[in-house]
Structures are given as C-alpha cells and as structure tokens.
Design an enzyme around this catalytic site. Sequence first.
Site, mmCIF file in Angstrom:
data_model
loop_
_atom_site.group_PDB
_atom_site.id
_atom_site.type_symbol
_atom_site.label_atom_id
_atom_site.label_comp_id
_atom_site.label_asym_id
_atom_site.label_seq_id
_atom_site.Cartn_x
_atom_site.Cartn_y
_atom_site.Cartn_z
ATOM 1 N N ASP A 1 0.766 -1.223 0.007
ATOM 2 C CA ASP A 1 0.093 -0.078 0.108
ATOM 3 C C ASP A 1 0.915 1.224 -0.201
ATOM 4 O O ASP A 1 1.994 1.203 0.612
ATOM 5 C CB ASP A 1 -0.957 0.083 1.318
ATOM 6 C CG ASP A 1 -2.206 0.905 1.051
ATOM 7 O OD1 ASP A 1 -2.365 1.302 -0.076
ATOM 8 O OD2 ASP A 1 -2.412 1.336 2.358
ATOM 9 N N ASN B 1 -10.086 -1.977 -6.885
ATOM 10 C CA ASN B 1 -9.245 -1.160 -7.620
ATOM 11 C C ASN B 1 -9.815 -0.841 -8.944
ATOM 12 O O ASN B 1 -9.385 0.104 -9.457
ATOM 13 C CB ASN B 1 -7.998 -1.897 -7.700
ATOM 14 C CG ASN B 1 -7.030 -1.847 -6.673
ATOM 15 O OD1 ASN B 1 -5.892 -2.482 -6.162
ATOM 16 N ND2 ASN B 1 -7.228 -0.759 -5.581
#
Length: 252
Positions: A22, A70
């Site tokens: 991340d 995503n």
Amino acid sequence: MDLSEELKTLGQLPRHVAIIMDGNGRWAQERGMERVFGHKKGVDAVKRIVEASGEIGLEYLTLYTFSIENWKRPKEEINALMGLMVDAIVRETNNLMKQNVRVMVIGNTADLPEEVRRKLNELTACTAENKGVTLVLALSYGARWEIVEAARKIAQEYKDGDIGEISEIDEKLFAGRLTTYDIPDPDLLIRTSGECRLSNFLLWQCAYTEFYFIDKFWPDFEKDDLYLAIRNFLKRERRFGKTGEQIGKDKK
C-alpha cells in the site's frame, strides 16, 4: 551479523508471508508526481522483496497486487497499471527463472485485459517447475468474491450429487474450493503505509495470521524491513486457541 543472518538463529521461518503493498500513489503525490510514478517505483520494491524472500528461504510470498475494488479507480490509472504489469512480466521473467521463483496467480483473472492474461499464463507456465520461493500474485482479487465463488461451487456439487450429504461440508472441504486450495495459510501478513485493515484480502486464510503494520509507503520498503517484520514474528507466541502453558509443553 546482518538481519538476514540473525533470522537463521531465531528459529523456523514463517512458511508463508503475505503483503498488502500500500502507498504507491501517496508516495508519488508527496513528491509532486503523478500516481503512476509511485506504481513504477513499487515494481522496484517487488523485485527487492522477491529477491530477499528467496535469499532467506521463504516458501511462499503472496502480494496483493490489484484488488477487485481497484477497478473503481480512474481509467487512466488502471490502464497504466495494466501496462506496467505487462512490462514487468516481460522484463523480469529471466530474473525470476535465475532466482528459481515459481509464480502463481489468484483472483478473478477473467476481468483482466487479454494481453495481461496471456503474459501471466506464459509466466506461470515458464516458472511452473521452479523450486524456490512461490510468488503468489493476487490480481483482481477480493476475499468476499472468493468466498462466494467457493459457496457456489459447493452448492453446484451438492446439486450434481458430487456431495452426498450436507454434513460432508466442513472447513477442509470449503478451503479446498478457494483459489488458495494448495497454498498454506499465511503465517505473517505485512501492510505498508500505516493503514491497519485487511481491505478484503485473504479473509478466510488469515484466521490465525500474525499482522505487522509499518508506516513506510511500499516504494520505500526495503529488504531489512521484511527481515524486521519476520524477526518480530519469530518473537511472538502463537497459541491457536491453546494456553501459553500448553504451548510450552508441546515444544518439549
């Protein structure tokens, strides 16, 4: 003694480390760059950590590469990510072969662009016989999707008569219908960027996984950061529902 050597003196390494990579976009934005530059730097971090995993003898390394959620990102960013993925596969195949890395993919790959699927299939086939670390790429992956798909498979098997009685459905049977059916559950899960959540990643498999959160963004994650996370893991007591006293007796 460097950290990688120290690990060898502390006990048995985790079989399987999973990482939520991340912070690529925020890494770039903090530097006044477009988010795609963070993803490019993130590829360099992947190379470092795959190499480090092989050097210390990890069996499995799973990387949360692209989640189902995503797909909600801007189209330009998604297209850039897919292009980076193809480029990385082409550039890194020889290195993965030299490092004896076996590559596997989990997730709803049917949603990936055709060129990405083709390159991934070529990569997994090319590395299938390698005996080093198994690199598992979670692509278009979501744990809730995976669990629902497993339930659908079981329901169809019951309808078709392949499962005779409802009582046959247990944890082992259910786990056998997941995309990770032949992969051990993660011992350690690392998340970068300071966020402290699973983000729909390996929810079933992480029932007894140890978590390790680090504030660094993924592009800044170094080999020593991996080693420090593993050293922290090796100093923990994993009880799996037992008491500390029982664990001590089991070790004797």
